[in-house]
Design a protein around this motif. Sequence first.
Motif, PDB file in Angstrom:
ATOM      1  N   LYS A  87       0.832  -1.211   0.000  1.00 35.29           N
ATOM      2  CA  LYS A  87       0.000   0.000   0.000  1.00 35.29           C
ATOM      3  C   LYS A  87       0.869   1.265   0.000  1.00 35.29           C
ATOM      4  N   ALA A  88       1.982   1.207   0.711  1.00 39.91           N
ATOM      5  CA  ALA A  88       2.863   2.374   0.758  1.00 39.91           C
ATOM      6  C   ALA A  88       3.435   2.693  -0.622  1.00 39.91           C
ATOM      7  N   VAL A  89       3.690   1.663  -1.421  1.00 37.91           N
ATOM      8  CA  VAL A  89       4.132   1.899  -2.795  1.00 37.91           C
ATOM      9  C   VAL A  89       3.054   2.645  -3.568  1.00 37.91           C
ATOM     10  N   CYS A  90       1.802   2.213  -3.400  1.00 34.19           N
ATOM     11  CA  CYS A  90       0.691   2.889  -4.084  1.00 34.19           C
ATOM     12  C   CYS A  90       0.585   4.346  -3.658  1.00 34.19           C
ATOM     13  N   GLU A  91       0.791   4.608  -2.384  1.00 30.14           N
ATOM     14  CA  GLU A  91       0.722   5.987  -1.905  1.00 30.14           C
ATOM     15  C   GLU A  91       1.831   6.831  -2.520  1.00 30.14           C
ATOM     16  N   GLU A  92       3.037   6.275  -2.609  1.00 24.29           N
ATOM     17  CA  GLU A  92       4.151   7.003  -3.201  1.00 24.29           C
ATOM     18  C   GLU A  92       3.882   7.319  -4.664  1.00 24.29           C
ATOM     19  N   LEU A  93       3.218   6.405  -5.361  1.00 26.72           N
ATOM     20  CA  LEU A  93       2.944   6.586  -6.787  1.00 26.72           C
ATOM     21  C   LEU A  93       1.618   7.279  -7.036  1.00 26.72           C
ATOM     22  N   ALA A  94       0.976   7.761  -5.971  1.00 26.30           N
ATOM     23  CA  ALA A  94      -0.299   8.483  -6.080  1.00 26.30           C
ATOM     24  C   ALA A  94      -1.370   7.636  -6.768  1.00 26.30           C
ATOM     25  N   ILE A  95      -1.393   6.351  -6.438  1.00 21.26           N
ATOM     26  CA  ILE A  95      -2.397   5.436  -6.980  1.00 21.26           C
ATOM     27  C   ILE A  95      -3.552   5.341  -5.996  1.00 21.26           C
ATOM     28  N   ASP A  96      -4.719   5.818  -6.399  1.00 19.52           N
ATOM     29  CA  ASP A  96      -5.897   5.775  -5.542  1.00 19.52           C
ATOM     30  C   ASP A  96      -6.661   4.464  -5.684  1.00 19.52           C
ATOM     31  N   GLN A  97      -6.588   3.848  -6.859  1.00 20.76           N
ATOM     32  CA  GLN A  97      -7.272   2.580  -7.094  1.00 20.76           C
ATOM     33  C   GLN A  97      -6.531   1.811  -8.176  1.00 20.76           C
ATOM     34  N   CYS A  98      -6.491   0.495  -8.030  1.00 20.66           N
ATOM     35  CA  CYS A  98      -5.745  -0.324  -8.978  1.00 20.66           C
ATOM     36  C   CYS A  98      -6.279  -1.745  -8.958  1.00 20.66           C
ATOM     37  N   ALA A  99      -5.873  -2.517  -9.957  1.00 17.58           N
ATOM     38  CA  ALA A  99      -6.080  -3.962  -9.947  1.00 17.58           C
ATOM     39  C   ALA A  99      -4.800  -4.605  -9.439  1.00 17.58           C
ATOM     40  N   VAL A 100      -4.916  -5.843  -8.965  1.00 16.34           N
ATOM     41  CA  VAL A 100      -3.725  -6.531  -8.467  1.00 16.34           C
ATOM     42  C   VAL A 100      -3.778  -7.984  -8.903  1.00 16.34           C
ATOM     43  N   VAL A 101      -2.622  -8.483  -9.333  1.00 19.87           N
ATOM     44  CA  VAL A 101      -2.454  -9.881  -9.724  1.00 19.87           C
ATOM     45  C   VAL A 101      -1.345 -10.464  -8.873  1.00 19.87           C
ATOM     46  N   GLY A 102      -1.612 -11.609  -8.230  1.00 20.24           N
ATOM     47  CA  GLY A 102      -0.594 -12.224  -7.402  1.00 20.24           C
ATOM     48  C   GLY A 102      -0.550 -13.721  -7.598  1.00 20.24           C
TER      49      GLY A 102
END
Length: 274
Positions: A87-102
């Motif tokens: 989540k911290a990576v998303c905050e740094e990249l200013a990503i408010d919403q995304c899809a995720v594949v794991g």
Amino acid sequence: MKQIDEMQTSQHISLGDRALNLHFKQHGNGYPVLLIHGLFGSLSNLGLLAKHLEQLGYRVISIDALNHGLSPRSNSMSYRTQAAAVKAVCEELAIDQCAVVGHSMGGKIAMALAQQYPGLISTLVVADIAPVSYQHNHTAVFSGLMSFQPSTISSRLEADKCLAKHIVEPGVRQFLLKSLTKVDGQWRWLFDVEKLYACYSSIIDWSAGESFSKPCLFIKGELSDYIVADYQTQVAQQFPNASLKVIAGTGHWLHAEKPALFNRLTEQFLAAHI
């Protein structure tokens, strides 16, 4: 949206008294998709999918998990900790919403991320893992990895011979050897063997969070035992809007065994739900 050709960096976060800096790469623009690899892997494991999604116009962020690749070493690999780090990576990249594949362990990180931060995740693709505690063990793998110091070997072939004394399956050895790299003239693993061994009980464990009701796709390898019928109840309770696809003739590393089909299933699901 600002053009992103390629970015490779590490994101600093603070969890209690620990400072962590997850390493990641991103390519392309468009809707963001996070890719998270499995145990003993690195962000390059989902490289074919990353390239495929980038060509389709997505912004792809590939992440090295804690104690893997170029990400920091940590004494905690609980899924709460790992989800917070992503989540911290998303905050740094200013990503408010995304899809995720794991995939595998990365699938558990993705599921934990969705359960802990449901507003962040729009849709979820989980490759060959279920939201359960496992009884699987990697005893042979750890025995092989701990049987020699990589700094003392002269070649990948020598490393393979050492691993083969403990690990019978050539495919497993080849997967591990992808994370053997040479630094300053000496071989070393990209993952931290000792910390993974110490954290193994957390890696196979699972604590269910709040149910995540957005669309999810679980992709199973037909020959793998990581998703079985007995787990349907747990999947339905925690991810009530989940569907399942099975890739015939594949095992746990389905994304590497039949990448074109895996990529197509992922592509179609994302296109339908983003």
